[in-house]
Design a protein around this motif. Structure first.
Motif, short mmCIF file in Angstrom:
data_model
loop_
_atom_site.label_atom_id
_atom_site.label_comp_id
_atom_site.label_asym_id
_atom_site.label_seq_id
_atom_site.Cartn_x
_atom_site.Cartn_y
_atom_site.Cartn_z
N LYS A 40 -5.98 4.07 3.28
CA LYS A 40 -5.27 2.78 3.37
C LYS A 40 -3.87 2.97 3.96
O LYS A 40 -3.48 2.26 4.88
CB LYS A 40 -5.16 2.13 1.98
CG LYS A 40 -6.49 1.99 1.25
CD LYS A 40 -6.33 1.34 -0.11
CE LYS A 40 -5.52 2.15 -1.11
NZ LYS A 40 -6.14 3.42 -1.52
N SER A 41 -3.14 3.93 3.41
CA SER A 41 -1.79 4.17 3.92
C SER A 41 -1.84 4.62 5.37
O SER A 41 -1.03 4.18 6.19
CB SER A 41 -1.08 5.24 3.10
OG SER A 41 -0.96 4.85 1.77
N THR A 42 -2.77 5.48 5.67
CA THR A 42 -2.87 5.99 7.04
C THR A 42 -3.14 4.85 8.01
O THR A 42 -2.54 4.79 9.09
CB THR A 42 -3.98 7.05 7.12
OG1 THR A 42 -3.75 8.04 6.12
CG2 THR A 42 -3.99 7.72 8.48
N PHE A 226 3.04 -3.82 3.86
CA PHE A 226 3.47 -3.30 2.55
C PHE A 226 2.53 -2.19 2.12
O PHE A 226 1.32 -2.39 2.03
CB PHE A 226 3.40 -4.40 1.49
CG PHE A 226 4.34 -5.55 1.72
CD1 PHE A 226 5.59 -5.59 1.12
CD2 PHE A 226 3.96 -6.63 2.53
CE1 PHE A 226 6.45 -6.65 1.32
CE2 PHE A 226 4.82 -7.70 2.73
CZ PHE A 226 6.07 -7.72 2.12
N ASP A 227 3.09 -1.02 1.82
CA ASP A 227 2.25 0.08 1.33
C ASP A 227 2.52 0.30 -0.16
O ASP A 227 3.50 0.95 -0.53
CB ASP A 227 2.54 1.36 2.12
CG ASP A 227 1.50 2.43 1.81
OD1 ASP A 227 0.60 2.17 0.99
OD2 ASP A 227 1.61 3.53 2.37
N GLU A 228 1.67 -0.24 -0.97
CA GLU A 228 1.80 -0.13 -2.43
C GLU A 228 3.23 -0.35 -2.89
O GLU A 228 3.84 0.52 -3.52
CB GLU A 228 1.31 1.24 -2.90
CG GLU A 228 -0.14 1.49 -2.51
CD GLU A 228 -0.77 2.60 -3.35
OE1 GLU A 228 -0.22 2.91 -4.41
OE2 GLU A 228 -1.81 3.11 -2.93
N PRO A 229 3.77 -1.55 -2.63
CA PRO A 229 5.20 -1.77 -2.90
C PRO A 229 5.55 -1.74 -4.38
O PRO A 229 6.71 -1.58 -4.72
CB PRO A 229 5.45 -3.16 -2.32
CG PRO A 229 4.13 -3.82 -2.31
CD PRO A 229 3.13 -2.74 -2.05
MG LIG Z 1 -1.55 5.36 -0.06
#
Ligand SMILES: [Mg+2]
Ligand SMILES: Nc1ncnc2c1ncn2[C@@H]1O[C@H](COP(=O)(O)OP(=O)(O)O)[C@@H](O)[C@H]1O
Lengths: 307, 237
Positions: A40-42, A226-229
């Motif tokens: 997901k982050s990637t 937003f990455d796991e804010p």
């Molecule tokens: Mg991640």
């Protein structure tokens, strides 16, 4: 607005993203869920090119952010020396029919046979033409894509106000006076105007994340990533950050949010993407994803987070 | 007996500060030490900064690759060989030109030496800044150079100040070997005074010169402390 085309991302011989494609339209609120390590982050970081995709293209508003991916363009593949060689071989063996070109193209794609450096002049020219025609400088593109990180990443050497003003002023998007006015408005909006002269180290996590969001908003972006804010926040601070994000969503901001906050996803998402093992496994409305999961993997995932 | 010794001691000290020849020696020595130190610090900082940025660069262009190899070799060789040898090589090989000012030779030798250590300090300082700071800058649309100069380097400077202070102090004291190429610095001045007929005592000139070194190092440390306090005004730690 954002078009992700056949993205692959390799980290030390391991593919973390696999042939991933998706379109995000203006005004959409996309929530990405999935097990940890599913990429997901990637994916999010590939969208603004903090990670460079190994293959594939990223487009923003009809502009290409990555280098062109030859495998996505048949005419470029056909201009390559590799293709010519394969075609010659086939001709010598005498088994050429009208399907041959398509078969060769498919073979080159599947086996990653192109080698940038020696595909000849014609190939290079086409690649360059395509690039020049569609390319947008990544720094310009990033000005339109705000990004919020799990760990906030406020600039430690600047005060809150300076954090908001720094980039718009440096890039001459706003004058100092304009930037300050705008920054103060944003800080007032998130209720932190009294913290304007404080350094990040003196703030709570929730305050830091809201200021990080305000810092992005100060650039007047078209879209927010937003990455796991809220993952690094104490529980009592999660709400204030989610509330701010919900307000943004209601104002019509285009958003892509990676999160584990399922109730938040249900509330704001116009579309939920479930990722697993570097692929988009299932896409749908919150109702479809949470109440009528189709794949076993999603069912399993929902089961796990319900426990 | 002790009284006699003390009387002689103070008499000798008095001589050092009144005899024009001795004063001249100390003056020349002080100027030499300061000129070499300041010159070498400046050269070392410039060189070290360049080398540090080359070594941390992620560029894959052929030019950068060659530069990286060169920079790494430079740091390895300088740190792996004695200062005195490097000074000799500068004096007897590189600048073996008749009438070439030895100050320049010394500044280049010590500057090149210091540059390797400064480069390592700066590199470590930059790497010590959380990579998230760079990512945040880049994600907002700042280019690499601006992200470095506005965000990373200011934070790195704070982190490297103590190490740099150590390096400068070591450099100042290390310049005391320039007598090996016939220059008169503070240390050599003390030796000359001590060997002079009028005094014939080493303790006093050595002590006087030691105080000079102490004063220089103390002044430097004090100035850097001030700078550090100023830079840290922001973070309450
Ligand atoms: Mg991640
Ligand atoms: N910089 C990196 N180098 C090597 N592997 C990485 C890097 N970043 C992520 N990965 C790997 O890629 C996979 C997906 O990571 P990530 O996108 O962070 O997943 P998620 O955000 O869904 O938890 C993980 O297996 C992770 O170990």
């Amino acid at each position: 607005m954002i078009s992700v085309r056949n993205i692959y991302k390799k980290f030390d011989d391991k593919y973390v993203l696999h042939a991933l494609s998706h379109e995000i339209e203006k005004g959409e609120k996309v929530v990405i869920i999935g097990p940890s390590g599913s990429g997901k982050s990637t994916l999010l970081r590939c969208i603004n090119l903090l990670e460079e995709p190994t293959f594939g293209e990223i487009w923003l508003d009809g502009k290409l952010l990555t280098p062109p991916d030859p495998y996505l363009h048949e005419e470029i593949i056909k201009s390559s020396k590799t293709y010519q060689k394969l075609l010659n071989q086939a001709q010598k063996q005498g088994d050429v029919d009208q399907n041959t070109p398509a078969q060769l193209v498919a073979k080159i794609k599947a086996e990653d046979l192109l080698n940038e450096k020696n595909e000849g002049k014609q190939y290079k020219r086409l690649m360059k033409e395509y690039y020049n025609k569609h390319h947008l400088d990544i720094n310009l593109a990033r000005q339109q894509m705000g990004m919020c990180f799990q760990h906030f990443n406020l600039f430690a050497n600047y005060t809150v106000l300076q954090n908001l003003m720094l980039v718009p002023v440096e890039l001459k998007l706003l004058t100092k006076e304009q930037a300050e006015k705008r920054a103060i408005q944003l800080l007032e909006r998130i209720g932190l105007a009294d913290k304007k002269d404080v350094y990040p180290i003196q703030l709570s996590g929730g305050q830091k994340q809201r200021i990080a969001i305000a810092r992005s908003l100060c650039m007047d972006p078209q879209i927010m990533l937003f990455d796991e804010p809220t993952s690094a926040l104490d529980p009592e601070m999660v709400k204030e950050v989610l509330q701010l994000m919900q307000d943004l969503a209601e104002e019509g901001m285009t958003m892509v949010v990676v999160t584990h906050e399922m109730s938040f996803a249900k509330k704001i998402a116009s579309k939920v993407i479930f990722m697993d093992e570097g692929k988009i496994c299932e896409v749908g409305t919150p109702d479809q994803i949470f109440n009528h999961p189709q794949t076993d993997r999603l069912k399993e995932f929902l089961q796990k987070i319900a426990d | 007996m002790t009284n006699l010794f003390a009387a002689k001691f103070f008499e000798n000290i008095g001589k050092i500060f009144t005899n024009p020849e001795y004063l001249g020696n100390i003056g020349i020595g002080l100027v030499t030490t300061l000129v070499i130190s300041v010159g070498a610090v400046i050269l070392g900082c410039i060189l070290g900064t360049i080398v540090a940025f080359v070594t941390i660069s992620k560029s894959t262009s052929p030019v950068m690759k060659v530069l990286k190899v060169l920079c790494n070799a430079y740091v390895t060789v300088i740190r792996g060989t004695p200062m005195a040898l490097q000074l000799f090589i500068m004096y007897f090989v590189v600048f073996a030109i008749r009438g070439f000012p030895p100050e320049i030779t010394a500044i280049v030798a010590f500057g090149f030496n210091s540059g390797a250590y400064v480069a390592e300090n700066i590199r470590a300082g930059i790497l010590s800044v959380d990579y998230g700071q760079t990512e945040a800058g880049r994600a907002l649309g700042l280019n690499y150079t601006k992200t470095m100069t506005k965000i990373v380097v200011p934070q790195a400077i704070k982190n490297v100040i103590p190490a740099m202070c150590n390096e400068f102090i070591a450099l100042i004291k290390e310049t005391s070997i320039v007598s090996m190429i016939g220059m008169i610095d503070l240390t050599q001045a003390a030796k000359l005074i001590g060997a002079g007929n009028a005094l014939a005592a080493y303790l006093e000139p050595m002590l006087v010169v030691a105080l000079f070194y102490l004063a220089i190092v103390y002044a430097l440390t004090f100035a850097i402390k001030l700078l550090e306090r100023r830079l840290r005004a922001g973070d309450k730690r």
